[in-house]
Design an enzyme around this catalytic site. Structure first.
Site, PDB file in Angstrom:
ATOM      1  NE  ARG A  84      29.532  44.885  49.501  1.00 20.70           N
ATOM      2  CZ  ARG A  84      30.757  45.358  49.272  1.00 20.70           C
ATOM      3  NH1 ARG A  84      31.700  44.569  48.767  1.00 20.70           N
ATOM      4  NH2 ARG A  84      31.035  46.620  49.533  1.00 20.70           N
ATOM      5  CG  HIS A 134      32.000  27.420  41.941  1.00 18.46           C
ATOM      6  ND1 HIS A 134      31.613  26.118  41.775  1.00 18.46           N
ATOM      7  CD2 HIS A 134      32.753  27.707  40.861  1.00 18.46           C
ATOM      8  CE1 HIS A 134      32.125  25.627  40.666  1.00 18.46           C
ATOM      9  NE2 HIS A 134      32.823  26.571  40.093  1.00 18.46           N
ATOM     10  CG  ASN A 155      29.877  29.586  32.414  1.00 17.54           C
ATOM     11  OD1 ASN A 155      29.009  28.933  32.983  1.00 17.54           O
ATOM     12  ND2 ASN A 155      31.172  29.360  32.613  1.00 17.54           N
ATOM     13  NE  ARG A 213      47.140  30.401  29.817  1.00 18.32           N
ATOM     14  CZ  ARG A 213      46.080  29.631  29.628  1.00 18.32           C
ATOM     15  NH1 ARG A 213      45.006  29.805  30.378  1.00 18.32           N
ATOM     16  NH2 ARG A 213      46.078  28.707  28.696  1.00 18.32           N
TER      17      ARG A 213
END
Length: 289
Positions: free
Chosen positions: A161, A191, A205, A268
């Site tokens: 964009r 991805h 990464n 988490r």
């Protein structure tokens, strides 16, 4: 006319009716043709001069557009651009393409786009007002008002964009969206990741499913990610937040606070196993097979 009527009167009755009907049809045809309203057979128009004129004008317009499109392709072909096939390729006259670049069918290049030398642009790509560096690949992706460095790979099915900058040797894989962000040299976003309003360092990464959470419902905030950081899969970075150099973010984390240089961050919930509870909850489940 009287003599003509007397001659017709000597013919059999069925011939008189046929002749009169034929003559009436001819007169009607000429009137309708003159006024351009068509000739009708029952309720179906079998001839419409105005419609045919519009169709002819449309076909002539298409022919002129195709001629202009092929002329642009011919110009780039003479300059060393390689077209696998001319089908579906739309390139505006303002676009510049370097020698040795290969373009597949169904590619659209618009505005002030500049494509470097020896690039590969595959089918389905749309590039508007963007700069693509030498030896880069845009694979079935869209790029708007952005800059891509040299030897960069984007796609398939990714979206750059406006105001995105990808430095040299960046890899952007499938189903990635980047908006208003700077991506440093050698960074890999493989991805299923969204990077918005962020400044990303060198050799970072990103694992699968990472998100920079840049919008709080009122305003946009920026994330800053340092050099050599490793962002584990399914990480949410809640902006504004800063992640330092050489940091490691554990998969599944939601980062809300600064991560200093060299630190390992994990954010988490702790896993708790309840013995036998899973089987009990699935007891009434209906299985297909």
């Amino acid at each position: 006319f009287t003599v003509f009527s007397n001659i017709i009167a000597n013919f059999p009755y069925f011939f008189q009716r046929y002749f009169i009907n034929f003559l009436s049809l001819c007169v009607f045809h000429r009137i309708c043709t003159y006024f351009g309203k068509g000739v009708y057979k029952g309720s179906k128009c079998v001839y419409d001069r105005r419609k045919m004129m519009r169709e002819d004008a449309f076909m002539n317009s298409l022919a002129e557009m195709e001629k202009a499109r092929l002329a642009v392709l011919q110009k780039h072909l003479e300059n060393g651009v390689i077209f696998e096939c001319a089908d579906g390729i739309v390139i505006e006259e303002s676009v510049k393409i370097g020698k040795g670049t290969r373009i597949s069918p169904n590619v659209t290049l618009r505005g002030e786009t500049v494509i470097g030398e020896n690039c590969v642009i595959t089918g389905g790509s749309v590039i508007v007002d963007s700069v693509i560096g030498n030896r880069s690949t845009i694979n079935a992706s869209q790029c708007y008002q952005s800059r891509v460095g040299e030897e960069v790979s984007v796609g398939p099915f990714s979206h750059l964009r406006p105001n995105s900058v990808l430095d040299d040797h960046v890899h952007v894989g499938d189903f990635v969206e980047i908006k208003n962000s700077n991506i440093g040299v050698g960074t890999a976003v493989a991805h299923l990741t969204y990077i918005g309003d962020s400044d990303v360092g060198r050799n970072v990464n990103f694992g699968c499913g990472c998100v920079t959470v840049n919008y709080d419902g009122v305003k946009k905030c920026r994330c800053k990610i340092g050099d050599n950081a490793f962002i584990g899969c399914n990480t949410n970075m809640i902006a504004p937040v800063e992640i330092g150099d050489n940091t490691f973010i554990a998969a599944g984390s939601t980062i809300t606070n600064e991560v200093p240089d060299g630190d390992f961050a994990i954010a988490r919930a702790r896993q708790v196993n309840k013995p036998g509870l899973g089987a009990e909850k699935l007891r009434d489940r209906k299985l297909k097979y």
